[in-house]
Design an enzyme around this catalytic site. Structure first.
Site, PDB file in Angstrom:
ATOM      1  N   CYS A   1       3.285 -12.842   3.528  1.00 47.96           N
ATOM      2  CA  CYS A   1       2.621 -12.260   2.887  1.00 47.96           C
ATOM      3  C   CYS A   1       1.210 -12.151   3.534  1.00 47.96           C
ATOM      4  O   CYS A   1       0.733 -11.256   4.180  1.00 47.96           O
ATOM      5  CB  CYS A   1       2.716 -12.324   1.309  1.00 47.96           C
ATOM      6  SG  CYS A   1       4.039 -12.756   0.925  1.00 47.96           S
TER       7      CYS A   1
ATOM      8  N   LYS B   1      -0.178 -12.120   6.807  1.00 43.86           N
ATOM      9  CA  LYS B   1       0.475 -10.814   7.298  1.00 43.86           C
ATOM     10  C   LYS B   1      -0.331  -8.965   6.728  1.00 43.86           C
ATOM     11  O   LYS B   1      -0.633  -8.666   7.743  1.00 43.86           O
ATOM     12  CB  LYS B   1       1.771 -10.127   7.187  1.00 43.86           C
ATOM     13  CG  LYS B   1       2.119  -9.278   7.436  1.00 43.86           C
ATOM     14  CD  LYS B   1       3.295  -7.874   6.106  1.00 43.86           C
ATOM     15  CE  LYS B   1       3.255  -8.146   5.341  1.00 43.86           C
ATOM     16  NZ  LYS B   1       4.499  -8.126   3.933  1.00 43.86           N
TER      17      LYS B   1
ATOM     18  N   GLU C   1       6.408  -3.204   9.577  1.00 42.49           N
ATOM     19  CA  GLU C   1       4.427  -3.440   9.352  1.00 42.49           C
ATOM     20  C   GLU C   1       4.445  -4.124  10.459  1.00 42.49           C
ATOM     21  O   GLU C   1       3.377  -4.205  11.134  1.00 42.49           O
ATOM     22  CB  GLU C   1       4.889  -4.813   8.134  1.00 42.49           C
ATOM     23  CG  GLU C   1       4.723  -3.635   6.725  1.00 42.49           C
ATOM     24  CD  GLU C   1       5.371  -5.431   5.934  1.00 42.49           C
ATOM     25  OE1 GLU C   1       4.855  -5.216   4.684  1.00 42.49           O
ATOM     26  OE2 GLU C   1       5.196  -6.107   6.350  1.00 42.49           O
TER      27      GLU C   1
ATOM     28  N   CYS D   1       5.621 -16.915   2.088  1.00 38.29           N
ATOM     29  CA  CYS D   1       4.799 -15.686   2.037  1.00 38.29           C
ATOM     30  C   CYS D   1       3.646 -16.207   2.223  1.00 38.29           C
ATOM     31  O   CYS D   1       3.030 -15.488   2.648  1.00 38.29           O
ATOM     32  CB  CYS D   1       4.231 -15.415   0.447  1.00 38.29           C
ATOM     33  SG  CYS D   1       3.400 -14.363   0.133  1.00 38.29           S
TER      34      CYS D   1
ATOM     35  N   GLU E   1      -4.368  11.285  -8.923  1.00 38.42           N
ATOM     36  CA  GLU E   1      -4.618  12.163  -9.880  1.00 38.42           C
ATOM     37  C   GLU E   1      -3.159  13.016  -9.692  1.00 38.42           C
ATOM     38  O   GLU E   1      -3.070  13.398 -11.094  1.00 38.42           O
ATOM     39  CB  GLU E   1      -5.411  13.239 -10.106  1.00 38.42           C
ATOM     40  CG  GLU E   1      -6.075  13.632  -8.635  1.00 38.42           C
ATOM     41  CD  GLU E   1      -7.467  14.308  -8.829  1.00 38.42           C
ATOM     42  OE1 GLU E   1      -7.642  14.913 -10.131  1.00 38.42           O
ATOM     43  OE2 GLU E   1      -7.562  14.864  -7.926  1.00 38.42           O
TER      44      GLU E   1
ATOM     45  N   HIS F   1     -10.662  12.723 -10.953  1.00 40.29           N
ATOM     46  CA  HIS F   1     -10.989  13.493  -9.528  1.00 40.29           C
ATOM     47  C   HIS F   1     -12.570  12.992  -8.941  1.00 40.29           C
ATOM     48  O   HIS F   1     -13.248  13.004  -9.009  1.00 40.29           O
ATOM     49  CB  HIS F   1     -10.815  15.382  -9.940  1.00 40.29           C
ATOM     50  CG  HIS F   1     -11.275  16.082  -8.874  1.00 40.29           C
ATOM     51  ND1 HIS F   1      -9.457  16.393  -8.231  1.00 40.29           N
ATOM     52  CD2 HIS F   1     -12.014  16.737  -8.422  1.00 40.29           C
ATOM     53  CE1 HIS F   1     -10.016  17.397  -7.654  1.00 40.29           C
ATOM     54  NE2 HIS F   1     -11.922  16.990  -7.670  1.00 40.29           N
TER      55      HIS F   1
ATOM     56  N   TYR G   1      11.010  -3.530   6.605  1.00 41.95           N
ATOM     57  CA  TYR G   1       9.839  -3.442   5.751  1.00 41.95           C
ATOM     58  C   TYR G   1       9.512  -4.496   7.005  1.00 41.95           C
ATOM     59  O   TYR G   1       7.790  -4.272   7.190  1.00 41.95           O
ATOM     60  CB  TYR G   1       9.049  -3.986   4.471  1.00 41.95           C
ATOM     61  CG  TYR G   1       9.903  -5.171   4.346  1.00 41.95           C
ATOM     62  CD1 TYR G   1       8.569  -6.350   3.948  1.00 41.95           C
ATOM     63  CD2 TYR G   1      10.993  -6.142   3.801  1.00 41.95           C
ATOM     64  CE1 TYR G   1       9.007  -8.122   3.876  1.00 41.95           C
ATOM     65  CE2 TYR G   1      11.039  -7.737   3.153  1.00 41.95           C
ATOM     66  CZ  TYR G   1      10.104  -7.998   3.738  1.00 41.95           C
ATOM     67  OH  TYR G   1      10.647  -9.502   3.332  1.00 41.95           O
TER      68      TYR G   1
END
Length: 446
Positions: free
Chosen positions: A47, A50, A178, A42, A441, A436, A174
């Site tokens: 992670c 990346k 990615e 990682c 939302e 909003h 992924y």
């Protein structure tokens, strides 16, 4: 019997470090063996670097979007060596922090392997421990393609000496997705090959389709196995690398990323010396992360349960709290949120629609979805659309899954994961006032 350590950890990645630190905090004498940089995949090859490259890849779009808001055009060029150097510098900083945080742990900078249930060979030393934790992670696997040695794995993507002009990413998970987005938005011409009709197998189909279509609209070429067959040969030519498929024309690129998956890193670990069994190529463990040898435990990707950094950390902490902290608990692998840091970003928690229908029955599931362009894009040259989806069990009204493609999807789904974990109902979402104007939302107004 007296041992050198109360706990010896094999592997200095996220899970191993989390366990070692917490065990030492409880007063245990802890040793840890790691031959590479601390932090594991990682921090060093996954992670963190990346995500830094993802951030770098967003700036060209920001520059373009700004013109729609009245800013003058920006003419900027990427300094690839600077980017690579800056990322490496940050990783070294993080490694120094890990060393500091492990001040109460004996660190062995060497490979290690099991000699018996209580003995570890750490370099030229033999050490004994009451309990042993295996946290060695995983490593990339490569497909069987003639000339695959010309490809690189994701491990090498953060130290490329120069930016490739053309890249082929082989894979539909992924990692391939990615890096396809990262390199494309940094200016590389990108092709992604997938053996499936849609990328990201295992995720909700609406998420997969929306993201793949978005990537295609941005200019990433998606090659499907159903169109061209499997890659059969890679060869180096004067103009780069030529890739031949079972059918259709070959393509030429400067870099090939092989990202078809990872497997537990168990070679030369000596599991057989301690009667630690494996299952489907991974270390077999129970819900307490205990292996078939009662005093030996394993966490993280080497167990191939849910291969995510936060999962490995929680598995390690659950083991330590239970064994040393007198606070027993079990890591739940249900409703674990995850994100794909593509452009646009995608994230998910809980069951996808197909999974929910398979588990509860086709007629027992309701779905709610929305697709729209966020207000941010109203004045920009781009029209990137978001996709939001809820999967609900009809009788109980419980929200089984939340899925999103769009800006800040990971940040939004992190909050949604709490609701899913607590068993929130669709009525609870309906009763919540939205913020909003925001994209999120829509989850409470569907």
């Amino acid at each position: 019997m007296s041992y050198d350590y109360d706990l010896f950890v094999i592997g200095g990645g996220s899970g191993g470090i989390a366990a070692a630190r917490r065990a030492a905090g409880y007063g245990a004498k802890v040793g840890l063996a790691e031959v590479d940089r601390l932090g594991g995949t990682c921090v060093n090859r996954g992670c963190i670097p990346k995500k830094l490259m993802v951030y770098a890849s967003h700036f060209p779009d920001f520059y373009e979007d700004a013109t729609g808001y009245g800013w003058s055009p920006v003419n900027s060029q990427l300094d690839w060596p600077h980017l690579v150097s800056a990322i490496d510098k940050e990783l070294r900083r993080l490694n120094d922090i890990y060393v500091t945080k492990l001040a109460e742990v004996d660190i062995h900078r060497t490979y290690s392997r099991l000699l018996d249930p209580h003995t570890v060979e750490a370099g030229d030393r033999k050490v004994t421990a009451d309990k042993i934790l295996i946290a060695v992670g995983g490593k990339p696997v490569h497909p069987s393609i003639q000339g695959i040695e010309h490809a690189v794995s994701s491990d090498a993507m953060f130290s490329l000496p120069e930016q490739p002009k053309r890249m082929l990413a082989i894979g539909s998970g992924y990692i391939a997705s990615e890096f396809a987005c990262i390199l494309h938005h940094l200016g590389t011409e990108v092709t992604q090959f997938t053996k499936h009709d849609l990328i990201l197998k295992g995720f909700d189909d609406d998420l997969r389709e929306h993201l793949q279509n978005s990537m295609g609209e941005q200019g990433i070429r998606i090659l499907q196995k159903s169109q061209v067959g499997w890659p059969v040969q890679i060869e180096r030519v004067d103009s780069g690398l030529k890739v031949c498929f079972e059918q259709g024309d070959p393509i030429e690129v400067d870099l090939i990323l092989s990202a078809v998956g990872r497997r537990p890193n168990l070679e030369k670990l000596g599991l057989e010396n301690a009667d630690v069994e494996t299952s489907s190529g991974a270390i077999a463990v129970d819900e307490h992360s205990r292996t078939t040898q009662p005093n030996i435990y394993a966490v993280g990707d080497c167990t191939n349960r849910v291969n995510l950094t936060p999962v490995a950390i929680r598995e390690g902490r659950a083991f330590v709290d239970t064994e040393y902290g007198k606070q027993p608990w079990v890591m739940s692998h249900e409703n674990v949120p995850s994100a794909i840091f593509t452009t646009p970003e995608a994230a998910s928690v809980g069951l996808g629609e197909a999974q929910a229908r398979e588990r509860y029955g086709n007629e027992a599931i309701d779905t709610y979805r929305a697709r729209f362009a966020a207000t941010y894009y109203a004045l920009t040259p781009r029209r990137q659309r978001s996709m939001l989806k809820l999967v609900v069990e009809r009788d109980s009204d419980r929200v089984l899954g939340v899925h999103m493609v769009g800006d800040h999807a990971a940040e939004i789904i992190q909050g949604m994961a709490i609701a899913v974990k607590m068993g929130a109902k669709k009525a609870d979402f309906n009763a919540t006032v939205g913020i909003h104007p925001s994209v999120a939302e829509e989850f409470v107004t569907m």
